[in-house]
Design an enzyme around this catalytic site. Structure first.
Site, PDB file in Angstrom:
ATOM      1  N   CYS A 157      -1.051   4.394  10.950  1.00 36.33           N
ATOM      2  CA  CYS A 157      -1.806   2.935  10.648  1.00 36.33           C
ATOM      3  C   CYS A 157      -2.277   2.712   9.228  1.00 36.33           C
ATOM      4  O   CYS A 157      -2.743   1.707   8.936  1.00 36.33           O
ATOM      5  CB  CYS A 157      -2.615   3.057  11.789  1.00 36.33           C
ATOM      6  SG  CYS A 157      -4.075   4.286  12.229  1.00 36.33           S
TER       7      CYS A 157
ATOM      8  N   HIS B  48      -0.013  14.753  -4.205  1.00 33.59           N
ATOM      9  CA  HIS B  48      -0.297  13.586  -3.527  1.00 33.59           C
ATOM     10  C   HIS B  48      -0.117  14.045  -1.949  1.00 33.59           C
ATOM     11  O   HIS B  48      -0.873  13.869  -0.848  1.00 33.59           O
ATOM     12  CB  HIS B  48       0.580  12.324  -3.793  1.00 33.59           C
ATOM     13  CG  HIS B  48       0.316  11.461  -2.914  1.00 33.59           C
ATOM     14  ND1 HIS B  48      -0.724  10.377  -3.034  1.00 33.59           N
ATOM     15  CD2 HIS B  48       1.037  10.727  -1.794  1.00 33.59           C
ATOM     16  CE1 HIS B  48      -0.701   9.411  -2.088  1.00 33.59           C
ATOM     17  NE2 HIS B  48       0.500   9.739  -1.288  1.00 33.59           N
TER      18      HIS B  48
END
Lengths: 264, 458
Positions: B53, B103
């Site tokens: 989400c 990342h």
């Protein structure tokens, strides 16, 4: 020189356990356990050599009884730690074990020659000392309980709060220690009385040791009954076991005054 | 030298509003289709999709970074009819090689999460990896990188306290309960009133294993409904003070403007409980439990401020731990940078030496040694300071910038490098994988080191 080595290890263990208590990191707990475990092994070695050279259980002087007490206390700590993973218990128990082993070293070391009838006095010593170990653990649990209770009440969530186990665990540890320690002390007192009867022809002659032991016994009896019947648990139990352990310490001092190093 | 590059293109709660994120989100039911669509792009050799989400990211192994970025972006834009590639551009971040790896490591370690340290993300990455594996869209490189990311995240989790403490009020209540009760399993909770926060706390407690739930509200129908929802027992409101003795935990949140639970009520409950501790949480404002309850032995009362203070404290702690975790991830990056830097310097030295020695053909062995020593001396002296600074600064808060700066200064974004751990041999598709997966092995990032072990994963 196993004995001195054990003493040094217990000193290190105590120092580590106190450092562990004050630091956020859990890293010390492993070293603390290793050092204490090694100390325990060395101490076991010391007791065994003493037994072999002395010819009987190494428990004929008060110093040796203290040494045994310290050994058993460390054993119980290690057992509880392995079962429940509470290294913080060490911060409260190891100092007691260290003080005991030091006092054992300070007391006269020579093996006193006992009357043949008193060769069985070690049964009395072992039982009483194991009972006392139970009370010492109960004392530690009680002290930890009061600290954690105080921290929760005053909402001080410091390092100590983070390290101490939940209240109900401490209360349970307190209860179990007394439930196990009390019958052992009872048997210890009975065998002690029998030894006294053999040695002097009377079960009870109200010397400081016997008086202290009886008071201690009565006290823990009341504590135990109170817990099981009218709910003397939690905070009250913690206070009571701390007072009880004070009785134990006074009894020890009484024994010391009476015998200057020998038991019976 | 043909080379493969590991890239990431994506957006997260930090770069895109929910409106954009929800358009791109790939529900599990459509994951299959999406992966197949991704891998059809000609330049994309391996692909993995992460959709939560808070983020949607494409991880891919491509032949050429720029083309790869474009294709990944196109893929993202294609997920939703009303999206154009241009509209996405401002929201997207794109990284290649080491940057892309770092990342992924940060994402997996929950350092990039909205609530730093939240535990779900690792599971989500595992799931994403699983789906990619099922659809065979990953290969040697992605498999390595994904597994490494998972292991880094676990390492961060065990070696820092990043996920240790509660960071919500309702969870803080559970955390406190655990300092009073070692297990919640055989405990019972009494819910007085039905404020949202209390319901949430009750949910956490039930998830924590609480055995029995009792519910009381002024409106008895409401209590019945809630009892059904929580699988609990409704208690008539006028009797709850009496029932309190049965409860180990009392959760109070009503709209009442006065104290519902007074000191005497708690005193009586504790007495009937034979001094077993009782834990009271008052989440109502104004308060519904008399603060004087705190003086009752074996009763522990906490109000909303106490809980919020706990949360604040835990958040601070988490921030500190997050710094530590960032450093751990950065370590993984600084090491390869240093290795690369050394290698680059060595290559230059070797090249220049050869040139010079070719010109000075008649040197005696001694003279030759002296020239070589001169070259090595200069290189080492020059490098030494930079390396020391790099190592030292990597520990600091601005470490990432230093590593980045060093890479730029020394031009360390060599095209032949495929992620820091893999290399591609000339002209063939065979990949060589260097880094070990075991924890004790040197951290990922061994670019430039001789390749070893032909890839076994693919």
């Amino acid at each position: 020189m196993f004995f001195v080595a054990a003493m040094v290890m217990y000193f290190l263990g105590t120092a580590l356990s106190l450092a562990y208590l004050l630091r956020r990191s859990e890293a010390l707990s492993n070293i603390l356990l290793i050092v204490t475990g090694l100390g325990f092994l060395v101490h076991t070695g010391a007791l065994l050599t003493r037994m072999i050279t002395g010819g009987s259980a190494p428990l004929s002087s008060f110093g040796e009884a203290m040494s045994f007490f310290s050994w058993a206390l460390v054993l119980v700590f290690l057992l509880v730690e392995f079962r429940n993973r509470v290294p913080v218990l060490g911060s409260f128990i190891l100092p007691i074990a260290f003080i005991s082993i030091v006092s054992a070293a300070a007391l006269p070391q020579e093996v006193p020659t006992l009357e043949p009838v008193l060769k069985t006095v070690w049964v009395h010593v072992i039982l009483s000392m194991l009972g006392t170990v139970g009370f010492a653990v109960a004392f530690a649990a009680g002290l930890m309980y009061l600290i954690q209770d105080g921290l929760l009440k005053s909402k001080r969530f410091n390092v100590l709060y983070a390290k101490l186990p939940p209240l109900d665990y401490l209360d349970r540890l307190n209860q179990q220690s007394i439930v196990l320690g009390f019958p052992l002390l009872t048997l210890g007192i009975i065998t002690g009385a029998l030894s006294a009867e053999f040695a002097r022809g009377s079960y009870l002659n109200w010397n400081p040791e016997q008086t202290g032991a009886l008071i201690t016994w009565l006290f823990y009896f009341i504590v135990l009954v109170g817990r099981l019947t009218v709910g003397w648990r939690a905070k009250r139990a913690a206070y009571l076991t701390i007072i009880g352990f004070a009785c134990v310490v006074l009894t020890f001092i009484g024994v010391l005054m009476k015998s200057h190093g020998t038991i019976a | 030298m043909s080379a493969l590059t590991f890239i990431v293109v994506g957006l997260s709660h930090k770069t895109a509003p929910i409106e954009v994120r929800e358009m791109l989100a790939i529900p599990p039911s459509r994951m299959d289709e999406a992966l197949e669509r991704l891998i059809r792009y000609p330049g994309i050799k391996e692909g993995l999709l992460l959709s939560t989400c808070n983020r949607v990211e494409v991880y891919a192994v491509v032949e050429q970074a720029e083309a790869g970025y474009a294709q990944a972006q196109e893929f993202l834009a294609d997920t939703h009819l009303s999206l154009t590639s241009e509209r996405l551009t401002p929201h997207l971040y794109r990284h290649a090689d080491d940057r892309a790896m770092t990342h992924l490591f940060r994402v997996a370690s929950s350092l990039d999460s909205m609530i730093v340290g939240e535990p779900q993300i690792l599971g989500q990455i595992k799931d994403a990896f699983e789906s990619a594996l099922t659809h065979k869209t990953t290969g040697v490189i992605l498999n390595k990188v994904a597994r490494k990311a998972i292991s880094v995240a676990k390492q961060v989790r065990t070696q820092t306290k990043i996920a240790e403490n509660a960071v919500s009020v309702s969870f803080a209540a559970v955390e406190l309960a655990r300092k009073i009760f070692s297990t919640l399993r055989d405990k019972s909770v009494l819910l007085v009133g039905a404020g949202e926060m209390a319901k949430l706390a009750a949910k956490h407690l039930i998830a924590g294993g609480v055995g029995r739930v009792m519910i009381t509200t002024r409106d008895s129908q409401h209590a019945l409904d809630l009892a059904q929802r929580f699988n609990g027992t409704p208690i008539p409101f006028d009797q709850f003070r009496h029932e309190m003795a049965e409860a180990d935990i009392v959760l109070c949140s009503t709209g009442a403007s006065h104290y519902l639970i007074r000191r005497d009520d708690v005193q009586a409950a504790v007495r009937r409980r034979m001094n077993r501790p009782i834990f009271l949480i008052d989440i109502s404002v104004p308060r519904n439990i008399d603060p004087a309850v705190k003086d009752v032995d074996n009763a522990f009362l906490f109000d909303i401020d106490d809980l919020e203070l706990r949360v604040e404290h835990n958040l601070n702690e988490r921030r500190g731990e997050a710094m530590k975790a960032e450093r751990m991830v950065l370590e993984l990056e600084v090491t390869p940078t240093i290795v690369e830097l050394r290698k680059r310097a060595d290559d230059i030295k070797q090249g220049e030496l050869e040139k010079a020695l070719a010109k000075l053909a008649n040197l005696s062995p001694q003279e030759r040694n002296a020239v070589e020593a001169l070259a090595s001396g200069i290189v080492n002296k020059l490098l030494h300071g930079s390396l020391v600074t790099l190592k030292a600064e990597a520990e600091s808060a601005s470490g990432a910038f230093f590593v980045e700066a060093a890479r730029r200064f020394f031009n360390l974004n060599g095209a032949a490098v495929v992620g820091p751990c893999t290399r591609v041999r000339d002209g063939s598709d065979e990949l060589s994988v260097h880094a070990e997966e075991s924890e004790g092995a040197p951290p990922l990032g061994c670019a430039g080191l001789p390749a070893r072990d032909p890839g076994t994963d693919g």
